[in-house]
Motif scaffolding. Structure first.
Motif, mmCIF file in Angstrom:
data_model
loop_
_atom_site.group_PDB
_atom_site.id
_atom_site.type_symbol
_atom_site.label_atom_id
_atom_site.label_comp_id
_atom_site.label_asym_id
_atom_site.label_seq_id
_atom_site.Cartn_x
_atom_site.Cartn_y
_atom_site.Cartn_z
ATOM 1 N N LEU A 70 0.834 -1.206 0.000
ATOM 2 C CA LEU A 70 0.000 0.000 0.000
ATOM 3 C C LEU A 70 0.865 1.251 0.000
ATOM 4 O O LEU A 70 0.573 2.233 -0.682
ATOM 5 N N GLY A 73 2.546 1.791 -3.498
ATOM 6 C CA GLY A 73 1.570 2.341 -4.444
ATOM 7 C C GLY A 73 1.169 3.753 -4.069
ATOM 8 O O GLY A 73 0.994 4.608 -4.932
ATOM 9 N N GLY A 74 1.034 4.018 -2.751
ATOM 10 C CA GLY A 74 0.634 5.344 -2.297
ATOM 11 C C GLY A 74 1.685 6.398 -2.578
ATOM 12 O O GLY A 74 1.370 7.582 -2.719
ATOM 13 N N GLY A 159 -1.562 -5.267 -1.912
ATOM 14 C CA GLY A 159 -1.398 -3.910 -1.380
ATOM 15 C C GLY A 159 -1.143 -2.898 -2.474
ATOM 16 O O GLY A 159 -1.821 -1.858 -2.556
ATOM 17 N N THR A 162 -4.183 -2.413 -4.872
ATOM 18 C CA THR A 162 -5.267 -1.664 -4.221
ATOM 19 C C THR A 162 -4.915 -0.177 -4.128
ATOM 20 O O THR A 162 -5.733 0.708 -4.399
ATOM 21 N N SER A 163 -3.661 0.089 -3.732
ATOM 22 C CA SER A 163 -3.232 1.471 -3.560
ATOM 23 C C SER A 163 -3.259 2.242 -4.885
ATOM 24 O O SER A 163 -3.741 3.379 -4.958
ATOM 25 N N PHE A 167 -5.558 5.400 -6.035
ATOM 26 C CA PHE A 167 -4.927 6.620 -6.551
ATOM 27 C C PHE A 167 -5.551 7.049 -7.871
ATOM 28 O O PHE A 167 -5.904 8.222 -8.064
#
Length: 482
Positions: A70, A73-74, A159, A162-163, A167
């Motif tokens: 996460l 990706g974030g 993770g 999903t991130s 976004f």
């Protein structure tokens, strides 16, 4: 779509970025450190099993890997702003669509693949290699290592997919759909009677490790691919900078801050406007707040799900705020390219002190609500006043240490071994003492409070001395990108 040449160039670009931040050997040394760490953890596994159940360790590592994905990706949420601030006019391959005849969606897809391969090969695989080496000396099944590699990988993939999906949704439609989905999911779980323990143990990748079901693995991978495909579709093909207009607010901001810090008002007002208009205020606060939230989430997870009482009180979290505020100062020292200051009647110590004023202000704005919420959740609001005193004294001290040692070059100077050692010698003993006092407080609150007060006074005295030394250390330093 999958162009090997561009993918190779992206790997080279990643290597050069890491080399510019750290050094050319970082690629290999970081993996070697991971191998050594997991090798030592593997050797100590027989002792760890006596203290913590194996299932609890697996539960923790799978959730950590999910949050790691996460986080990776974030990072894309504001990674372009970081690189813009850090490297100025240098552009990345991901932004080639602005000037070259190549679709942005294709570059996004290749960048996604590059990140997945990079973190699997240089993070997850070295962890398994370390455990495999430890299996020579302790009893660790190689078959189990194979399945834990697969389960950790799909946990990471869940993770990051999903991130990135969140976004792209937020870029396309704003954050409202995400808030609605989150609220609906949370409401369903509460009304359906799900507990934190049941949710944590139902993590699909963890269930796969225990069941080793190929159907479940295929289902998880299909979900990851579906999320990636939706993200790919939602990515805007021709991103362009937003044109924004703002009312004149410099004189108003100067009048607002001049009553508090008259000598620093012009530059401080400029920094405040920079933060607000550029949108940098969000990543600045986010990168300070998230480690604090993650710290509380991890300790809550260990105490409430694994049922191990760590004994962390509000006083412990107050001390940790002081440590994590280093991230905040690091951001503020990089919100603009300071080379242009060389043509203005400004000195390096003056700008550093301006950053410190902004740093202390943001620290209070973020940390005070955080400690109030933690105190409420832990039913320790009676410790709030003492906790705020710890937070303020430790933050002032660590902010002064970082400013004195690194000036406006925190990101690069803290990677210098000599400065890192000085920073560690100045900060780590204080944090250790503060943590020990937080543990001692339930035993003898009077003596502990007296020691905390005495330590706080010493920290403030040390901070004043460091701030007075700023001129001597930085007065002849030129503004530059470092």
């Amino acid at each position: 779509m999958l162009d090997a040449k561009i993918l190779t160039l992206m790997f080279r670009e990643e290597f050069r970025l890491q080399a510019s931040f750290f050094n050319r050997s970082y690629f290999l040394t970081s993996s070697v450190v991971l191998i050594l760490f997991t090798f030592i953890m593997g050797l100590s596994l027989p002792m760890l099993r006596r203290a913590v159940e194996m299932n609890d360790m697996l539960l923790a590592v799978h959730w950590i890997m999910l949050f790691y994905g996460l986080g990776v990706g974030g990072f894309a949420l504001f990674g372009d702003r970081i690189l813009e601030r850090r490297f100025g006019s240098i552009s990345l391959l991901l932004g080639s669509g602005y000037t070259l005849p190549i679709r942005h969606r294709r570059l996004f897809f290749l960048f996604y693949i590059k990140d997945v391969l990079y973190y699997i090969l240089l993070t997850i695989l070295p962890m398994i290699v370390g455990l495999a080496l430890a299996s020579v000396f302790v009893s660790i099944s190689l078959t189990s290592l194979l399945f834990i590699f697969i389960s950790l990988t799909i946990s990471f993939l869940l993770g990051i997919s999903t991130s990135v999906l969140l976004f792209t949704i937020s870029v396309r439609w704003g954050t409202l759909p995400i808030l609605i989905i989150s609220a609906a999911g949370g409401t369903y779980m509460v009304t359906a009677g799900f507990t934190a323990s049941s949710i944590s143990r139902a993590l699909p990748s963890l269930v796969f490790y225990h069941t080793r079901s190929p159907i479940l693995m295929m289902g998880i991978l299909a979900t990851v691919i579906l999320f990636a495909a939706i993200s790919f579709i939602l990515v805007k093909e021709a991103p362009s900078p937003h044109q924004r207009s703002s009312p004149e607010m410099y004189r108003k901001t100067v009048r607002m801050v001049i009553t508090l810090v008259s000598g620093y008002a012009p530059v401080l007002a400029k920094d405040i406007i920079d933060l607000l208009r550029s949108g940098m205020i969000f990543p600045v606060v986010f990168t300070f707040l998230m480690p604090l939230v993650f710290l509380y989430a991890v300790t809550w997870f260990i105490e409430s799900v694994i049922l191990i009482d760590l004994g962390f009180s509000l006083l412990f979290y107050a001390g940790m705020v002081g440590f994590f505020c280093t991230l905040l100062y690091s951001w503020l020292s990089n919100i603009d390219i300071s080379e242009c200051y060389n043509s203005l009647p400004l000195s390096m110590p003056h700008v550093i002190r301006t950053k410190l004023i902004l740093f202390f202000t943001l620290t209070v704005i973020v940390a005070v609500p955080y400690l109030i919420v933690v105190g409420y959740l832990k039913h320790e609001l009676d410790l709030l006043v003492l906790g705020l005193f710890i937070m303020l004294t430790v933050s002032v001290y660590i902010g002064s240490v970082v400013a004195y040692l690194t000036g406006l070059f925190t990101n690069s100077y803290l990677l210098d071994a000599r400065i890192l050692v000085q920073f560690s010698l100045a900060v780590v003993p204080i944090l250790v003492i503060q943590t020990l006092l937080s543990f001692y407080y339930p035993i003898d609150s009077t003596v502990a409070a007296f020691c905390i007060a005495g330590l706080g006074i010493l920290l403030l005295a040390g901070s004043m001395r460091l701030l007075h030394q700023l001129d001597k250390r930085w007065i002849n330093t030129m503004f530059r990108i470092a």
